[in-house]
Design a protein around this motif. Structure first.
Motif, short mmCIF file in Angstrom:
data_model
loop_
_atom_site.label_atom_id
_atom_site.label_comp_id
_atom_site.label_asym_id
_atom_site.label_seq_id
_atom_site.Cartn_x
_atom_site.Cartn_y
_atom_site.Cartn_z
N VAL A 84 0.87 -1.18 0.00
CA VAL A 84 0.00 0.00 0.00
C VAL A 84 0.91 1.23 0.00
O VAL A 84 1.34 1.71 1.06
N PRO A 85 1.22 1.75 -1.19
CA PRO A 85 2.24 2.81 -1.27
C PRO A 85 1.85 4.11 -0.56
O PRO A 85 2.72 4.93 -0.25
N GLU A 86 0.57 4.27 -0.24
CA GLU A 86 0.12 5.48 0.45
C GLU A 86 0.79 5.67 1.81
O GLU A 86 0.87 6.79 2.31
N HIS A 87 1.29 4.58 2.43
CA HIS A 87 1.97 4.73 3.73
C HIS A 87 3.18 5.66 3.59
O HIS A 87 3.35 6.60 4.36
N ALA A 88 4.03 5.36 2.60
CA ALA A 88 5.23 6.19 2.41
C ALA A 88 4.84 7.59 1.95
O ALA A 88 5.46 8.58 2.34
N GLN A 89 3.78 7.68 1.15
CA GLN A 89 3.37 8.99 0.63
C GLN A 89 2.83 9.90 1.73
O GLN A 89 3.18 11.08 1.80
N LEU A 90 2.00 9.36 2.61
CA LEU A 90 1.48 10.20 3.69
C LEU A 90 2.58 10.51 4.71
O LEU A 90 2.61 11.60 5.31
N ALA A 91 3.51 9.56 4.88
CA ALA A 91 4.60 9.79 5.84
C ALA A 91 5.38 11.05 5.47
O ALA A 91 5.78 11.82 6.35
N TRP A 92 5.57 11.28 4.17
CA TRP A 92 6.33 12.47 3.77
C TRP A 92 5.63 13.74 4.24
O TRP A 92 6.25 14.65 4.80
N VAL A 93 4.32 13.78 4.03
CA VAL A 93 3.55 14.97 4.45
C VAL A 93 3.67 15.15 5.97
O VAL A 93 3.91 16.25 6.46
N MET A 94 3.56 14.03 6.71
CA MET A 94 3.62 14.12 8.17
C MET A 94 5.03 14.53 8.63
O MET A 94 5.19 15.28 9.60
N ASN A 95 6.06 14.07 7.92
CA ASN A 95 7.44 14.50 8.22
C ASN A 95 7.54 16.02 8.18
O ASN A 95 8.28 16.62 8.96
N CYS A 96 6.81 16.61 7.25
CA CYS A 96 6.94 18.05 7.02
C CYS A 96 6.14 18.90 8.00
O CYS A 96 6.25 20.12 7.97
N ILE A 97 5.38 18.27 8.89
CA ILE A 97 4.74 19.07 9.97
C ILE A 97 5.26 18.66 11.35
O ILE A 97 4.71 19.04 12.37
N THR A 98 6.31 17.82 11.37
CA THR A 98 6.90 17.37 12.65
C THR A 98 8.14 18.19 12.96
O THR A 98 8.99 18.39 12.08
N GLY A 99 8.22 18.68 14.19
CA GLY A 99 9.41 19.41 14.60
C GLY A 99 10.59 18.47 14.79
O GLY A 99 10.41 17.32 15.21
N PHE A 100 11.78 18.96 14.49
CA PHE A 100 12.97 18.12 14.66
C PHE A 100 13.17 17.77 16.14
O PHE A 100 13.45 16.62 16.48
N GLY A 101 12.92 18.75 16.99
CA GLY A 101 13.06 18.52 18.44
C GLY A 101 12.03 17.51 18.94
O GLY A 101 12.34 16.63 19.77
N GLU A 102 10.83 17.63 18.40
CA GLU A 102 9.74 16.73 18.76
C GLU A 102 10.12 15.27 18.41
O GLU A 102 9.97 14.36 19.22
N ALA A 103 10.63 15.09 17.22
CA ALA A 103 11.05 13.74 16.79
C ALA A 103 12.22 13.25 17.64
O ALA A 103 12.32 12.06 17.96
N SER A 104 13.07 14.17 18.03
CA SER A 104 14.26 13.79 18.82
C SER A 104 13.90 13.32 20.22
O SER A 104 14.73 12.71 20.90
N ARG A 105 12.71 13.64 20.67
CA ARG A 105 12.31 13.21 22.02
C ARG A 105 11.78 11.79 22.09
O ARG A 105 11.44 11.31 23.18
N MET A 106 11.69 11.09 20.96
CA MET A 106 11.15 9.72 20.98
C MET A 106 12.14 8.79 21.67
O MET A 106 13.27 8.60 21.20
N THR A 107 11.72 8.21 22.79
CA THR A 107 12.67 7.44 23.59
C THR A 107 13.11 6.16 22.87
O THR A 107 14.22 5.70 23.08
N GLN A 108 12.21 5.60 22.04
CA GLN A 108 12.62 4.36 21.37
C GLN A 108 13.79 4.61 20.42
O GLN A 108 14.69 3.78 20.31
N PHE A 109 13.78 5.76 19.75
CA PHE A 109 14.91 6.08 18.88
C PHE A 109 16.18 6.23 19.70
O PHE A 109 17.23 5.71 19.34
#
Ligand code: AQP
Length: 332
Positions: A84-109
């Motif tokens: 289902v290629p829409e997963h990667a396609q929507l992920a790009w849009v969501m990447n572009c509204i996520t703050g870098f600091g916000e993503a950096s706070r993910m403990t699993q990463f």
């Protein structure tokens, strides 16, 4: 009916007991009450290096295990994420509204990249939670059955759904994690302070459902217990015994209180022997059902093809609406 969505990685081969009790068991239950979508998340798997032939085999194996665990293609939609290629396609849009600091706070990463060494961790591993956000939002899911370790990613999904909706207009359902308190975190049998995980420090603490039942029974019997002799549910002072009680109670649909009663005056050995038996009783048919699905690849592939088609119909609609809201010029 409300929607449910979840995914499981095809990386380890066999599912482990934590995956099953913490997540897959809830997938099976929610088929009855929800319009449920479940997928094998191969896009997530390549955030760490994979051997291509093994990845392909493990993807089929994961689907076979989901069916063996009780997913019924007439009651849910089962598919492979990359179909289902829409997963990667929507992920790009969501990447572009996520703050870098916000993503950096993910403990699993933080945990996983620390284990790999910071230089070897990929950008894919860093943005993996945002792909997960897309996975969930594409299906307008209400409930996301996962283990406790995924709670933070579902919280991120809620934040991003609300952000997108307020910036571009109502588009996404804001989901909630579906985490059962009792089984949200199953612990390692040798180290009951740590989560049971495929990257456990010793294989003795990890129950793989497809292992030889005898080996599984042995691991239960050599599980670390606590000082004292009393069989009582007390995660603070008796984490080992409490973990065994949780596993036993869930596998046999008995309450912990009933088990405490049953084992009054008996030692840890009796509990372990009975749990080992219950475990063997559970994994034996699970292994043979998994094998049956693997031995019939045509049926398996047609289930997955049908699942992908049903999933795409929903995903494509959400993606088209998202693209429109963002301001992409439609292709003529
Ligand atoms: N110990 C656990 N207790 C309860 N739930 C658990 N889950 C995993 N471990 C436990 C839940 O299983 C689902 C699928 O997990 P995954 O696809 O993320 O599998 P994984 O990451 O391969 O599992 P591990 O063993 O946890 O991997 P590592 O070692 O990489 O961290 C999820 O819903 C998860 O919460």
């Amino acid at each position: 009916r409300p929607r449910a969505l979840s995914g499981i990685q095809p990386t380890a081969g066999s599912f482990h007991l934590g995956n099953y009790l913490g997540a897959v068991r809830q997938y099976v239950a929610l088929q009855e009450t929800h319009d449920a979508f479940y997928m094998v998340v191969d896009l997530h798997a390549i955030t760490v290096p994979q051997d291509p032939a093994e990845l392909r085999a493990n993807t089929r194996l994961a689907a076979a295990q989901l069916l063996a665990a009780g997913l019924d293609p007439r009651r849910c939609t089962l598919f492979i994420q990359s179909h289902v290629p829409e997963h990667a396609q929507l992920a790009w849009v969501m990447n572009c509204i996520t703050g870098f600091g916000e993503a950096s706070r993910m403990t699993q990463f933080k945990d996983k990249s620390a284990k790999q060494g910071a230089d070897r961790a990929t950008v894919g591993l860093f943005t993996y939670p945002i792909l997960q956000v897309a996975d969930i939002l594409l299906y307008q899911a209400n409930a996301v059955p996962v283990g406790e370790d995924q709670r933070q990613h579902v919280e991120l999904t809620r934040d991003l759904a609300e952000r997108f909706n307020s910036r571009f207009g109502q588009t996404f359902t804001v989901p909630a994690p579906y985490i059962l308190k009792e089984v949200g975190k199953i612990y390692d049998l040798q180290d009951p302070a740590a989560k049971m995980s495929k990257s456990a420090s010793t294989p003795k603490g990890l129950i793989n459902l497809l292992d030889e039942p005898k080996a599984t029974a042995k691991k239960i019997k050599s599980a670390v217990t606590d000082t004292g002799t009393e069989i009582r549910f007390d995660p603070e002072t008796k984490p080992g015994v409490s973990n065994l009680l949780t596993i036993y109670s869930t596998l046999t649909d008995t309450t912990v209180a009933q088990l405490e009663d049953k084992y009054t005056g008996k030692g840890y050995g009796a509990l372990k022997t009975d749990l080992a038996d219950a475990m063997v009783e559970f994994v034996t048919p699970f292994r043979s059902r998994t094998r049956e699905y693997l031995d019939d690849p045509e049926t398996l592939d047609s289930i997955l093809a049908e699942g992908a088609e049903k999933a795409r119909a929903v995903a494509a609609e959400t993606l088209a609406q998202t693209y429109d809201r963002v301001g992409f010029l439609p292709a003529k």
